[in-house]
Design an enzyme around this catalytic site. Structure first.
Site, mmCIF file in Angstrom:
data_model
loop_
_atom_site.group_PDB
_atom_site.id
_atom_site.type_symbol
_atom_site.label_atom_id
_atom_site.label_comp_id
_atom_site.label_asym_id
_atom_site.label_seq_id
_atom_site.Cartn_x
_atom_site.Cartn_y
_atom_site.Cartn_z
ATOM 1 N N LYS A 81 42.422 61.555 47.340
ATOM 2 C CA LYS A 81 41.255 60.932 46.731
ATOM 3 C C LYS A 81 41.450 59.489 46.306
ATOM 4 O O LYS A 81 42.366 59.164 45.572
ATOM 5 C CB LYS A 81 40.839 61.733 45.496
ATOM 6 C CG LYS A 81 40.000 62.950 45.816
ATOM 7 C CD LYS A 81 39.511 63.580 44.554
ATOM 8 C CE LYS A 81 38.082 64.072 44.663
ATOM 9 N NZ LYS A 81 37.626 64.597 43.371
ATOM 10 N N GLY A 124 54.113 65.112 43.111
ATOM 11 C CA GLY A 124 54.620 66.374 43.619
ATOM 12 C C GLY A 124 54.634 66.466 45.135
ATOM 13 O O GLY A 124 55.615 66.931 45.727
ATOM 14 N N GLY A 181 50.817 60.411 39.003
ATOM 15 C CA GLY A 181 49.917 59.484 38.314
ATOM 16 C C GLY A 181 50.648 58.692 37.243
ATOM 17 O O GLY A 181 50.411 57.493 37.065
ATOM 18 N N ARG A 198 60.386 70.269 38.967
ATOM 19 C CA ARG A 198 59.981 69.911 37.604
ATOM 20 C C ARG A 198 60.588 70.850 36.557
ATOM 21 O O ARG A 198 60.746 70.458 35.410
ATOM 22 C CB ARG A 198 58.459 69.899 37.497
ATOM 23 C CG ARG A 198 57.845 68.632 38.081
ATOM 24 C CD ARG A 198 56.352 68.665 38.001
ATOM 25 N NE ARG A 198 55.773 67.337 38.185
ATOM 26 C CZ ARG A 198 54.485 67.093 38.239
ATOM 27 N NH1 ARG A 198 53.621 68.079 38.131
ATOM 28 N NH2 ARG A 198 54.036 65.869 38.401
HETATM 29 C C1 3PG Z 1 50.582 65.931 37.689
HETATM 30 O O1 3PG Z 1 50.918 66.853 38.413
HETATM 31 O O2 3PG Z 1 50.143 64.863 38.129
HETATM 32 C C2 3PG Z 1 50.790 66.082 36.224
HETATM 33 O O3 3PG Z 1 51.299 67.336 35.908
HETATM 34 C C3 3PG Z 1 49.497 65.816 35.495
HETATM 35 O O4 3PG Z 1 48.521 66.713 35.910
HETATM 36 P P1 3PG Z 1 46.990 66.277 35.873
HETATM 37 O O5 3PG Z 1 46.837 65.198 36.911
HETATM 38 O O6 3PG Z 1 46.202 67.501 36.192
HETATM 39 O O7 3PG Z 1 46.708 65.749 34.494
#
Ligand code: 3PG
Ligand code: MG
Length: 375
Positions: free
Chosen positions: A178, A332, A355, A41
């Protein structure tokens, strides 16, 4: 009009020589024992950073890291990121973790004002966080000339093609811990995919919904009814038919701690914890993936960081890499898995957003993208 046409690009910011640019990046990288385990990233933001620097702009970068609870927490300090960024892109200032201030997730106007103070322009390159209507994502475009960074623009371009003209069959593979995190998006995905594959920790709530005993595996009891309803969808949902489980006394990530590892069906005895899909399931999933012409993969099939439970994720990663269709890997953990198995260059698009890419392909308008289009 293409997505790129409707979102302001870096070139639209005009002359940036001597100007200060606030860059929202998604530097939410995996960190273990204080060390970054995958800097994808950070590297992904470099084209935008170097372009801005070539224009003579002074770049202030900002990002969240993890989910600290609105106050400073040394466990989520940006220090490791700052050190890596200084190696990759000298001369960029990096603010402290945005989520150390409760104003970030609350989208507090006072926090937005603090962020944009002294800045001349704003660039959003945080595709992975653009599904969050947080201060640093949706605030600055209301006040400053704003544009999409290269990474965000490219993600939108590639994913828009996959969303609007999906190649079929379109198969989505979901894993990770989850169900509740991904419920909304599972619903949306069922409308657009031809079939859904579910593995990883979340599969146990689905298996429980089918009446299986899941032993000591991850289970979200309050989601069982929802999973049952999802399983009634007219789209096929492929669930594991066998499980690799760790017996009582065993510890995840610590083979020396003992505990037996066994292949089981879908009914696990008390005390046994399912930590990977079994080999039969991995083979079945491989067949489904081989037929696909578009694949979206988000979330590992098991605890692949532990060599005893990596086989399912490895087999699925190999199946995705070998698929003739267009392949997208998001999130990730899945991106780290394809990197660990040395398959990254055989994936068509590795999204920096987990997400975010799921919500995008599920049809949602991401707040971070919408507010740039309106800027
Ligand atoms: C992720 O890793 O999914 C993004 O950086 C967003 O992070 P978050 O899900 O904690 O908002
Ligand atoms: Mg996430």
């Amino acid at each position: 009009m293409s997505a790129q046409g409707s979102i302001p690009q870096l070139e639209d910011l005009g002359d940036l020589n001597g100007k200060r640019v606030l860059l929202r990046a998604d530097f939410n990288v995996p960190i273990r024992d204080g060390a970054i385990t995958d800097d994808l990233r950070i590297r992904a933001a470099l084209p935008t950073i170097s372009w801005l620097q070539e224009q003579g702009a002074q770049v202030t970068a900002c990002s969240h890291l993890g989910r600290p609870k609105g106050k400073p927490d040394p466990a989520y300090s940006m220090d490791p990121v700052r050190a890596r960024l200084a190696e990759l892109a000298p001369g960029v200032e990096l603010l402290e973790n945005l989520r150390f201030d409760p104003g970030e997730t609350a989208n507090d106007p006072a926090f937005v004002a603090k962020l944009i103070d002294g800045q001349d322009a704003y660039v959003n390159d945080a595709f992975g966080a653009s599904h969050r209507a947080h201060a640093s994502i949706v605030g600055p475009p209301q006040h400053l000339p704003s544009a999409a960074g290269r990474l965000l623009a490219n993600e939108v371009d590639v994913l828009l093609g996959c969303r609007d003209q999906p190649r079929r069959p379109f198969v989505a593979i979901l894993g990770g811990a989850k169900v509740s995190d991904k419920l909304g998006v599972i619903n949306a995905l069922l409308d657009v995919v031809d079939s859904l594959i579910i593995g990883g920790g979340m599969c146990f709530t689905f298996l429980a919904a089918q009446g299986n005993r899941v032993g000591a595996s991850l289970l979200e009891e309050d989601q069982i009814d929802t999973c049952r309803r999802l399983l009634e969808s007219d789209k096929p949902i492929h669930l594991p038919s066998d499980i690799t489980a760790l017996g009582p006394g065993g510890k995840i990530g610590d083979p020396d701690a003992g505990g037996e590892v066994r292949q089981m069906g879908t009914n696990l005895p008390d005390g046994w914890m399912g930590l990977d899909i079994g080999p039969g399931t991995a083979a079945e999933f491989t067949d489904v993936i081989a037929e696909a012409r578009q694949v979206l993969w988000n979330g590992p099939m098991g605890v692949f960081e532990d060599p005893r439970f990596e086989a399912g994720t490895r087999t699925v990663a190999e199946a995705v890499a070998s698929c003739r269709g267009f392949t997208i890997v998001g999130g990730g953990d899945s991106a780290a898995a394809v990197a660990q198995f040395d398959l990254a260059d055989r994936i068509d698009h590795i999204s920096t957003g987990g997400g975010a890419s799921l919500e995008f392909l599920g049809g949602d308008v991401l707040p971070g993208v919408a507010c740039l289009a309106e800027a």
